[in-house]
Scaffold this motif. Sequence first.
Motif, PDB file in Angstrom:
ATOM      1  N   GLN A 101      49.944  51.848  43.244  1.00  0.00           N
ATOM      2  CA  GLN A 101      48.994  51.888  42.142  1.00  0.00           C
ATOM      3  C   GLN A 101      47.552  51.893  42.625  1.00  0.00           C
ATOM      4  O   GLN A 101      47.211  51.260  43.630  1.00  0.00           O
ATOM      5  CB  GLN A 101      49.218  50.697  41.204  1.00  0.00           C
ATOM      6  CG  GLN A 101      50.518  50.773  40.428  1.00  0.00           C
ATOM      7  CD  GLN A 101      51.408  49.571  40.655  1.00  0.00           C
ATOM      8  OE1 GLN A 101      51.327  48.894  41.676  1.00  0.00           O
ATOM      9  NE2 GLN A 101      52.288  49.310  39.710  1.00  0.00           N
ATOM     10  N   ILE A 102      46.737  52.610  41.875  1.00  0.00           N
ATOM     11  CA  ILE A 102      45.300  52.654  42.121  1.00  0.00           C
ATOM     12  C   ILE A 102      44.613  52.253  40.826  1.00  0.00           C
ATOM     13  O   ILE A 102      44.937  52.774  39.756  1.00  0.00           O
ATOM     14  CB  ILE A 102      44.827  54.054  42.538  1.00  0.00           C
ATOM     15  CG1 ILE A 102      45.582  54.536  43.781  1.00  0.00           C
ATOM     16  CG2 ILE A 102      43.318  54.064  42.787  1.00  0.00           C
ATOM     17  CD1 ILE A 102      45.280  55.978  44.153  1.00  0.00           C
ATOM     18  N   THR A 103      43.693  51.319  40.920  1.00  0.00           N
ATOM     19  CA  THR A 103      42.927  50.861  39.766  1.00  0.00           C
ATOM     20  C   THR A 103      41.448  50.898  40.110  1.00  0.00           C
ATOM     21  O   THR A 103      41.055  50.388  41.163  1.00  0.00           O
ATOM     22  CB  THR A 103      43.303  49.417  39.386  1.00  0.00           C
ATOM     23  OG1 THR A 103      44.712  49.333  39.206  1.00  0.00           O
ATOM     24  CG2 THR A 103      42.598  48.972  38.116  1.00  0.00           C
ATOM     25  N   TYR A 104      40.647  51.505  39.255  1.00  0.00           N
ATOM     26  CA  TYR A 104      39.206  51.510  39.537  1.00  0.00           C
ATOM     27  C   TYR A 104      38.426  51.651  38.233  1.00  0.00           C
ATOM     28  O   TYR A 104      38.963  52.071  37.200  1.00  0.00           O
ATOM     29  CB  TYR A 104      38.828  52.627  40.507  1.00  0.00           C
ATOM     30  CG  TYR A 104      39.007  54.042  39.985  1.00  0.00           C
ATOM     31  CD1 TYR A 104      37.942  54.738  39.419  1.00  0.00           C
ATOM     32  CD2 TYR A 104      40.239  54.687  40.087  1.00  0.00           C
ATOM     33  CE1 TYR A 104      38.103  56.032  38.962  1.00  0.00           C
ATOM     34  CE2 TYR A 104      40.409  55.978  39.636  1.00  0.00           C
ATOM     35  CZ  TYR A 104      39.339  56.655  39.066  1.00  0.00           C
ATOM     36  OH  TYR A 104      39.493  57.947  38.605  1.00  0.00           O
ATOM     37  N   PHE A 118      34.816  48.100  40.595  1.00  0.00           N
ATOM     38  CA  PHE A 118      35.980  47.746  41.411  1.00  0.00           C
ATOM     39  C   PHE A 118      36.821  48.986  41.698  1.00  0.00           C
ATOM     40  O   PHE A 118      36.841  49.945  40.937  1.00  0.00           O
ATOM     41  CB  PHE A 118      36.841  46.692  40.701  1.00  0.00           C
ATOM     42  CG  PHE A 118      37.283  47.095  39.326  1.00  0.00           C
ATOM     43  CD1 PHE A 118      38.502  47.729  39.120  1.00  0.00           C
ATOM     44  CD2 PHE A 118      36.469  46.859  38.228  1.00  0.00           C
ATOM     45  CE1 PHE A 118      38.910  48.111  37.858  1.00  0.00           C
ATOM     46  CE2 PHE A 118      36.873  47.247  36.952  1.00  0.00           C
ATOM     47  CZ  PHE A 118      38.095  47.872  36.765  1.00  0.00           C
ATOM     48  N   ARG A 119      37.484  48.956  42.839  1.00  0.00           N
ATOM     49  CA  ARG A 119      38.506  49.927  43.191  1.00  0.00           C
ATOM     50  C   ARG A 119      39.541  49.185  44.029  1.00  0.00           C
ATOM     51  O   ARG A 119      39.208  48.608  45.069  1.00  0.00           O
ATOM     52  CB  ARG A 119      37.952  51.126  43.965  1.00  0.00           C
ATOM     53  CG  ARG A 119      39.050  52.191  44.223  1.00  0.00           C
ATOM     54  CD  ARG A 119      38.477  53.477  44.782  1.00  0.00           C
ATOM     55  NE  ARG A 119      39.530  54.432  45.135  1.00  0.00           N
ATOM     56  CZ  ARG A 119      40.055  55.347  44.318  1.00  0.00           C
ATOM     57  NH1 ARG A 119      39.627  55.415  43.066  1.00  0.00           N
ATOM     58  NH2 ARG A 119      40.998  56.167  44.722  1.00  0.00           N
ATOM     59  N   LEU A 129      44.864  46.583  48.973  1.00  0.00           N
ATOM     60  CA  LEU A 129      43.561  46.943  49.527  1.00  0.00           C
ATOM     61  C   LEU A 129      42.544  46.983  48.386  1.00  0.00           C
ATOM     62  O   LEU A 129      42.860  47.427  47.285  1.00  0.00           O
ATOM     63  CB  LEU A 129      43.646  48.317  50.191  1.00  0.00           C
ATOM     64  CG  LEU A 129      42.437  48.804  51.007  1.00  0.00           C
ATOM     65  CD1 LEU A 129      42.297  48.002  52.296  1.00  0.00           C
ATOM     66  CD2 LEU A 129      42.593  50.292  51.342  1.00  0.00           C
ATOM     67  N   PHE A 130      41.323  46.505  48.656  1.00  0.00           N
ATOM     68  CA  PHE A 130      40.274  46.612  47.642  1.00  0.00           C
ATOM     69  C   PHE A 130      38.918  46.816  48.307  1.00  0.00           C
ATOM     70  O   PHE A 130      38.708  46.458  49.471  1.00  0.00           O
ATOM     71  CB  PHE A 130      40.242  45.378  46.736  1.00  0.00           C
ATOM     72  CG  PHE A 130      39.803  44.107  47.415  1.00  0.00           C
ATOM     73  CD1 PHE A 130      38.467  43.730  47.430  1.00  0.00           C
ATOM     74  CD2 PHE A 130      40.740  43.275  48.030  1.00  0.00           C
ATOM     75  CE1 PHE A 130      38.069  42.557  48.041  1.00  0.00           C
ATOM     76  CE2 PHE A 130      40.350  42.093  48.642  1.00  0.00           C
ATOM     77  CZ  PHE A 130      39.009  41.730  48.652  1.00  0.00           C
ATOM     78  N   LEU A 131      38.018  47.404  47.538  1.00  0.00           N
ATOM     79  CA  LEU A 131      36.676  47.697  48.034  1.00  0.00           C
ATOM     80  C   LEU A 131      35.736  46.562  47.646  1.00  0.00           C
ATOM     81  O   LEU A 131      35.573  46.244  46.468  1.00  0.00           O
ATOM     82  CB  LEU A 131      36.170  49.013  47.439  1.00  0.00           C
ATOM     83  CG  LEU A 131      34.754  49.449  47.827  1.00  0.00           C
ATOM     84  CD1 LEU A 131      34.611  49.589  49.336  1.00  0.00           C
ATOM     85  CD2 LEU A 131      34.390  50.748  47.122  1.00  0.00           C
ATOM     86  N   ASP A 132      35.119  45.942  48.659  1.00  0.00           N
ATOM     87  CA  ASP A 132      34.146  44.876  48.444  1.00  0.00           C
ATOM     88  C   ASP A 132      32.753  45.462  48.659  1.00  0.00           C
ATOM     89  O   ASP A 132      32.324  45.671  49.798  1.00  0.00           O
ATOM     90  CB  ASP A 132      34.401  43.725  49.418  1.00  0.00           C
ATOM     91  CG  ASP A 132      33.414  42.585  49.241  1.00  0.00           C
ATOM     92  OD1 ASP A 132      32.672  42.595  48.239  1.00  0.00           O
ATOM     93  OD2 ASP A 132      33.368  41.694  50.111  1.00  0.00           O
TER      94      ASP A 132
END
Length: 348
Positions: A101-104, A118-119, A129-132
Motif C-alpha cells: 500500500q501507498i498512502t500520501y 505525508f507519504r 517506509l515513510f518520508l520525514d
Amino acid sequence: MRSSVLLLFVGIHLAFAGKHSLKYFYTSVSGDENFTAIGLVNDVQFMYFDINTTKASPKTEWMRENEESDFWDSQTYSLIKQHDWILNKIWTKSAGEHTYQITYGCEWNDETGKTNVFRQYAYDGEDFLFLDLKSDKWISPMMQGFRAQETCNNATDRLVHWKHYLEIDCIDTLKKLLQLGKSSLEKTVSPQVSLLQKNSSSPVLCHVTVFYPSDITITWMRNGQELYKNVKVGNLLPNEDGTFQKTVTLQAEPDEWRKNEFSCVVKHQNKTIRKTLTENEIRTNNETAAPVDMTVVVVPVVILSLLLLLIIAVVGYLVYQRKLKSGYVPAKPSLSGSENSVQSSVVA
C-alpha cells in the motif's frame, strides 16, 4: 481475477471551515494482481481507479462537471504506470498473497494556514517506509526495510520531487478541489444521538449518526466528570448518504447509572448535544425493561443490524480510520517470499 475493493459510500458531499485534507490510497494485492486507487477530499471520495476497468473516474458531480477529459486521461495513465511498476518491482518474486500500500497527501487549515504532508508505504499491513520532511529523509521503522530506506535516500531526485509535490502541488490541488466543490462542500449536517442497549445487563451505546463533517467529539460523563475507564470508542463509519456515524460504548451496571448521572456529550461544529442516561431515554429490546413505545423498540434492532453489516462491508476503511495517516488494510504479517524484492526494489 478476484477483485478486492475498498468500499466507500458517497452521497451528500459536504465540507467545513478549518482543517481540510487531500489523501490518496493505493492498494495492490499479489497473486491476483489487483490494484485499486481512491482519492479523498475532506474524507469524501472524488476519484476511483480499478485496474480491472483501467480507467480513473470522478465520484462527485462537481468533479464530473468541472474537470476536462484530459485530466482523467492523465490520471489513468499515471495509475496504470504505477500498477506496472508494482508488478515489475514488487511482485516479481511473490509467494502467496501479500498486500502493498501507498498512502500520501496533505492537510491545510484555512484558519491558521498550518499544513501537514505525508507519504507512506506498508507491506502486509505493517508500516514499511515513510518520508520525514523534517529531516528530508526516508525512514523505515523495521529492520527489514533498511535496504529500501538506503535505496530511496540515495535517489535524491525523487526525494526532491516528492517534497515539492507534497508541500506545494498537493496543497494547491486541495485548494482547487475545495473551490470546485464549494457549492456542495460548505454545508454541515448535525448529528442524531441515541442511547441504545440490547438488554438491561448489556453495555450502553451512545450511537451518533448522520453527521458531517467527520470531526466530532463524543464523551461519556459521570456526575459531570469525563469517564475514561469502561468506555470504548468505536471507529468512524461512513453512511450511504455520505454522512458519518460513530458509537462510544459505556460498560456500567444498571444500579450504578440509576444512582448517578451518566450522560453522553456530543460536540460537533459549534453545537453540543447531551443525552442523559435514564430508563425513559434509553432504547432497548429487553422485554422486561421499563415500558417503552414499540416503535422505539424496533428502531435499535434495525440500526444495530445495519451497523453490523456495515462494519463487515467496510473493514478496510476501519483500518484507515484507526491509523490516522496510513489507511492500511490489515493482512497477516509476513516477511518472507516477495519481501526480498521489496527490500531491494522500492524506489519511493
